[in-house]
Design a protein around this motif. Structure first.
Motif, PDB file in Angstrom:
ATOM      1  N   ALA A 340       0.695  -1.132   0.059  1.00  0.00           N
ATOM      2  CA  ALA A 340       0.031   0.025   0.179  1.00  0.00           C
ATOM      3  C   ALA A 340       0.733   1.349  -0.028  1.00  0.00           C
ATOM      4  O   ALA A 340       0.547   2.219  -0.709  1.00  0.00           O
ATOM      5  CB  ALA A 340      -1.076  -0.010   1.213  1.00  0.00           C
ATOM      6  N   ARG A 341       1.866   1.447   0.633  1.00  0.00           N
ATOM      7  CA  ARG A 341       2.705   2.325   0.942  1.00  0.00           C
ATOM      8  C   ARG A 341       3.828   2.706  -0.207  1.00  0.00           C
ATOM      9  O   ARG A 341       4.178   3.755  -0.544  1.00  0.00           O
ATOM     10  CB  ARG A 341       3.423   2.246   2.311  1.00  0.00           C
ATOM     11  CG  ARG A 341       2.438   2.591   3.288  1.00  0.00           C
ATOM     12  CD  ARG A 341       2.877   2.517   4.828  1.00  0.00           C
ATOM     13  NE  ARG A 341       1.673   2.477   5.691  1.00  0.00           N
ATOM     14  CZ  ARG A 341       1.876   2.196   7.006  1.00  0.00           C
ATOM     15  NH1 ARG A 341       3.044   2.160   7.666  1.00  0.00           N
ATOM     16  NH2 ARG A 341       0.373   2.286   7.552  1.00  0.00           N
ATOM     17  N   LYS A 342       4.185   1.574  -0.713  1.00  0.00           N
ATOM     18  CA  LYS A 342       5.087   1.663  -1.794  1.00  0.00           C
ATOM     19  C   LYS A 342       4.525   1.662  -3.349  1.00  0.00           C
ATOM     20  O   LYS A 342       5.424   1.949  -4.355  1.00  0.00           O
ATOM     21  CB  LYS A 342       6.302   0.471  -1.646  1.00  0.00           C
ATOM     22  CG  LYS A 342       7.152   0.723  -0.481  1.00  0.00           C
ATOM     23  CD  LYS A 342       8.299  -0.393  -0.394  1.00  0.00           C
ATOM     24  CE  LYS A 342       8.978   0.017   1.160  1.00  0.00           C
ATOM     25  NZ  LYS A 342       9.653  -1.169   1.315  1.00  0.00           N
ATOM     26  N   THR A 343       3.446   1.188  -3.457  1.00  0.00           N
ATOM     27  CA  THR A 343       2.930   0.962  -4.715  1.00  0.00           C
ATOM     28  C   THR A 343       1.472   1.683  -4.850  1.00  0.00           C
ATOM     29  O   THR A 343       0.987   1.796  -6.058  1.00  0.00           O
ATOM     30  CB  THR A 343       2.661  -0.376  -5.346  1.00  0.00           C
ATOM     31  OG1 THR A 343       1.617  -1.032  -4.457  1.00  0.00           O
ATOM     32  CG2 THR A 343       3.989  -1.253  -5.063  1.00  0.00           C
ATOM     33  N   GLY A 344       0.876   2.031  -3.616  1.00  0.00           N
ATOM     34  CA  GLY A 344      -0.342   2.774  -3.929  1.00  0.00           C
ATOM     35  C   GLY A 344      -1.424   1.592  -4.132  1.00  0.00           C
ATOM     36  O   GLY A 344      -2.622   1.993  -4.095  1.00  0.00           O
ATOM     37  N   VAL A 345      -1.201   0.180  -4.068  1.00  0.00           N
ATOM     38  CA  VAL A 345      -2.194  -0.702  -4.289  1.00  0.00           C
ATOM     39  C   VAL A 345      -2.396  -1.243  -2.940  1.00  0.00           C
ATOM     40  O   VAL A 345      -1.985  -1.546  -2.030  1.00  0.00           O
ATOM     41  CB  VAL A 345      -1.474  -1.914  -5.014  1.00  0.00           C
ATOM     42  CG1 VAL A 345      -2.747  -2.789  -4.931  1.00  0.00           C
ATOM     43  CG2 VAL A 345      -1.267  -1.316  -6.496  1.00  0.00           C
ATOM     44  N   PHE A 346      -3.847  -1.230  -2.558  1.00  0.00           N
ATOM     45  CA  PHE A 346      -4.612  -1.726  -1.426  1.00  0.00           C
ATOM     46  C   PHE A 346      -5.171  -3.013  -1.677  1.00  0.00           C
ATOM     47  O   PHE A 346      -6.232  -2.915  -2.314  1.00  0.00           O
ATOM     48  CB  PHE A 346      -5.548  -0.485  -0.892  1.00  0.00           C
ATOM     49  CG  PHE A 346      -6.036  -0.934   0.616  1.00  0.00           C
ATOM     50  CD1 PHE A 346      -5.408  -1.476   1.645  1.00  0.00           C
ATOM     51  CD2 PHE A 346      -7.349  -0.551   1.027  1.00  0.00           C
ATOM     52  CE1 PHE A 346      -5.800  -1.817   2.787  1.00  0.00           C
ATOM     53  CE2 PHE A 346      -7.863  -0.654   2.302  1.00  0.00           C
ATOM     54  CZ  PHE A 346      -7.142  -1.595   3.227  1.00  0.00           C
ATOM     55  N   ALA A 347      -4.556  -3.880  -0.988  1.00  0.00           N
ATOM     56  CA  ALA A 347      -5.026  -5.301  -1.417  1.00  0.00           C
ATOM     57  C   ALA A 347      -5.476  -5.992  -0.128  1.00  0.00           C
ATOM     58  O   ALA A 347      -5.044  -5.778   0.937  1.00  0.00           O
ATOM     59  CB  ALA A 347      -4.063  -6.180  -2.152  1.00  0.00           C
ATOM     60  N   GLU A 348      -6.398  -7.044  -0.259  1.00  0.00           N
ATOM     61  CA  GLU A 348      -6.568  -7.786   0.852  1.00  0.00           C
ATOM     62  C   GLU A 348      -5.554  -8.716   1.323  1.00  0.00           C
ATOM     63  O   GLU A 348      -4.638  -9.090   0.729  1.00  0.00           O
ATOM     64  CB  GLU A 348      -8.029  -8.525   0.629  1.00  0.00           C
ATOM     65  CG  GLU A 348      -8.107  -9.598  -0.446  1.00  0.00           C
ATOM     66  CD  GLU A 348      -9.092 -10.600  -0.276  1.00  0.00           C
ATOM     67  OE1 GLU A 348     -10.377 -10.169  -0.871  1.00  0.00           O
ATOM     68  OE2 GLU A 348      -9.223 -11.538   0.416  1.00  0.00           O
ATOM     69  N   PRO A 349      -5.515  -9.182   2.403  1.00  0.00           N
ATOM     70  CA  PRO A 349      -4.490 -10.024   3.061  1.00  0.00           C
ATOM     71  C   PRO A 349      -4.045 -11.268   2.059  1.00  0.00           C
ATOM     72  O   PRO A 349      -2.791 -11.683   1.852  1.00  0.00           O
ATOM     73  CB  PRO A 349      -4.793 -10.584   4.286  1.00  0.00           C
ATOM     74  CG  PRO A 349      -5.918  -9.510   4.915  1.00  0.00           C
ATOM     75  CD  PRO A 349      -6.639  -9.255   3.681  1.00  0.00           C
ATOM     76  N   SER A 350      -4.992 -11.944   1.491  1.00  0.00           N
ATOM     77  CA  SER A 350      -4.686 -13.260   0.680  1.00  0.00           C
ATOM     78  C   SER A 350      -3.567 -12.701  -0.446  1.00  0.00           C
ATOM     79  O   SER A 350      -2.738 -13.641  -0.718  1.00  0.00           O
ATOM     80  CB  SER A 350      -6.022 -13.626   0.232  1.00  0.00           C
ATOM     81  OG  SER A 350      -6.814 -12.627  -0.546  1.00  0.00           O
ATOM     82  N   SER A 351      -4.113 -11.638  -1.002  1.00  0.00           N
ATOM     83  CA  SER A 351      -3.417 -11.140  -1.986  1.00  0.00           C
ATOM     84  C   SER A 351      -1.848 -10.802  -1.630  1.00  0.00           C
ATOM     85  O   SER A 351      -0.778 -10.754  -2.662  1.00  0.00           O
ATOM     86  CB  SER A 351      -3.843  -9.864  -2.847  1.00  0.00           C
ATOM     87  OG  SER A 351      -5.129 -10.081  -3.306  1.00  0.00           O
TER      88      SER A 351
END
Ligand SMILES: *Cc1c(COP(=O)(O)O)cnc(C)c1O
Ligand SMILES: [Zn+2]
Length: 388
Positions: A340-351
């Protein structure tokens, strides 16, 4: 009979028997034992295509000259006219310089998970057969996905979820008007409940791996990665693994590409599992199947005791010279924040287990810095905000 797709027949992955399209619906009648908790499915069917014809068709125009959608449709078992109206797939694929990896962001599907690819094909199959109802067991994402795709096509969805499924996923199911049955117990109990339901109702069952089109549907992500990567295989694709159907679907994409003469090199597939939900990893290590002892992980989408598609998953890892590894909940959480902090992608834990897996694989020397690595992001972070 007029043929509208290059689909040829079903073939059993256990005994090799072949069946015409409408001769069977779910598993190979010869090899499938009645569904038993504690056993991965046997007799899972694989779609076989007229590969020479696919090869000829692609050569006419040149594979790069096909739009992404048209390229994927050449490999589809069903016709575009039966697809539900809600668009699925065609998700972003791009390089992230800061982490030296590529992202395939399937969280950007309409219901915010990879599962839309399988639901799309199952709804198309219901349309083809004139069936008005689809039932499904799910830890949450297959449910919200099926609910959305069914809503777009006017089909009834009947969902079986464990009662502790994340609230956002259940909200999606309700919002789309599906019939929701909360099952006391685990995902494995929900799987069983959905099997019992479909045995006594006029409907299709979308339980993962049980219906072969759930695997076929997931194949489109592999085809997209190949096409978006300039019609080349990456070195590695890192995949979060629960039942092993996403893994099998990606594997199937590259097998179909190879069989139709498009490919020299299979990408190596790295299966990542949560420590407590590691049945496929142990099976790959020991060569012998055993249930996960007690799946308890923050990564609910990959929490499964008896992975339905364990046999195919292990074959996919072996055939691609891949590997399987475990990551802890702490590592998954840390990777979630990193991503989330290095790519801007917020993903669920499995991902985000995939990023945790990549860190481990680099540390052990399994993956080298000069190799092209694709992280498969399978579910959106907003689906599960526990812990924030
Ligand atoms: C279902 C799911 C997985 C795991 O897929 P399997 O086919 O069960 O291995 C991974 N991530 C997300 C977000 C999922 O919904
Ligand atoms: Zn068989």
């Amino acid at each position: 009979m007029k043929r509208f797709t290059y689909f040829k027949q079903w073939q059993c992955t256990t005994c090799g028997r072949k069946y015409a399209r409408d001769e069977v619906t779910y598993l190979c009648p010869t090899c499938s034992i009645d569904y038993r908790p504690g056993m991965p499915l046997t007799g899972v069917l694989e779609a076989v295509f007229h590969y020479e014809e696919i090869s000829r068709v692609l050569a006419q125009k040149g594979r790069q000259n096909y739009s992404l959608r048209d390229f994927c449709m050449v490999f589809s078992a069903l016709e575009a006219r039966d697809y539900p109206p809600l668009p699925v797939g065609n998700t972003p694929f791009y390089k992230v310089e800061s982490l030296n990896l590529w992202i395939k962001n399937d969280a950007l599907n309409p219901s915010a998970s990879f599962k839309d690819r399988a639901s799309q094909l199952m709804v198309a199959e219901a349309k083809r057969l004139g069936i008005g109802e689809i039932a499904c067991a799910s830890t949450g994402n297959a449910a919200s996905s099926l609910a959305a795709l069914c809503a777009s096509a006017g089909i009834k969805a009947v969902i079986f979820c464990p009662e502790n499924a994340p609230a956002a996923k259940l909200a999606q199911v309700k919002a789309h008007g599906a019939e929701l049955h909360l099952v006391t117990g685990s995902y494995d109990d929900a799987f069983k409940a959905a099997m019992e339901y479909s045995a006594s109702h006029e409907c299709l069952n979308r339980n993962t791996a049980y219906h072969p089109l759930t695997i076929e549907g997931k194949k489109s992500a592999g085809l997209e990665i190949y096409h978006q990567n300039g019609c080349k295989s990456p070195d590695w694709i890192i995949i979060p693994v629960g039942d092993g159907v996403i893994l099998a679907g990606i594997h199937k994409a590259f097998i179909d590409l190879k069989r139709s003469g498009q490919l020299v090199k299979l990408p190596r597939l790295l299966a990542v599992q949560a420590e407590s939900s590691d049945a496929i990893t142990s099976y790959w290590e020991k060569g012998e199947y055993q249930d996960a002892a007690s799946p308890e992980t923050i990564a609910d989408s990959i929490s499964v005791k008896t992975p339905s598609n364990a046999h195919w998953a292990v074959r996919a890892i072996k055939e691609t010279n891949g590997a399987a590894i475990r990551v802890s909940d702490d590592e998954i959480n840390q990777a979630r924040l990193d991503l989330a902090r290095k790519t801007g992608v917020f993903a669920e834990p499995s991902s985000t287990a995939t990023l945790a897996g990549l860190y481990k694989a680099k540390e052990s020397g399994l993956i080298r810095d000069n190799e092209q690595v694709v992280l498969l992001i399978t579910g959106h972070g907003l689906k599960d905000i526990a812990g924030f």
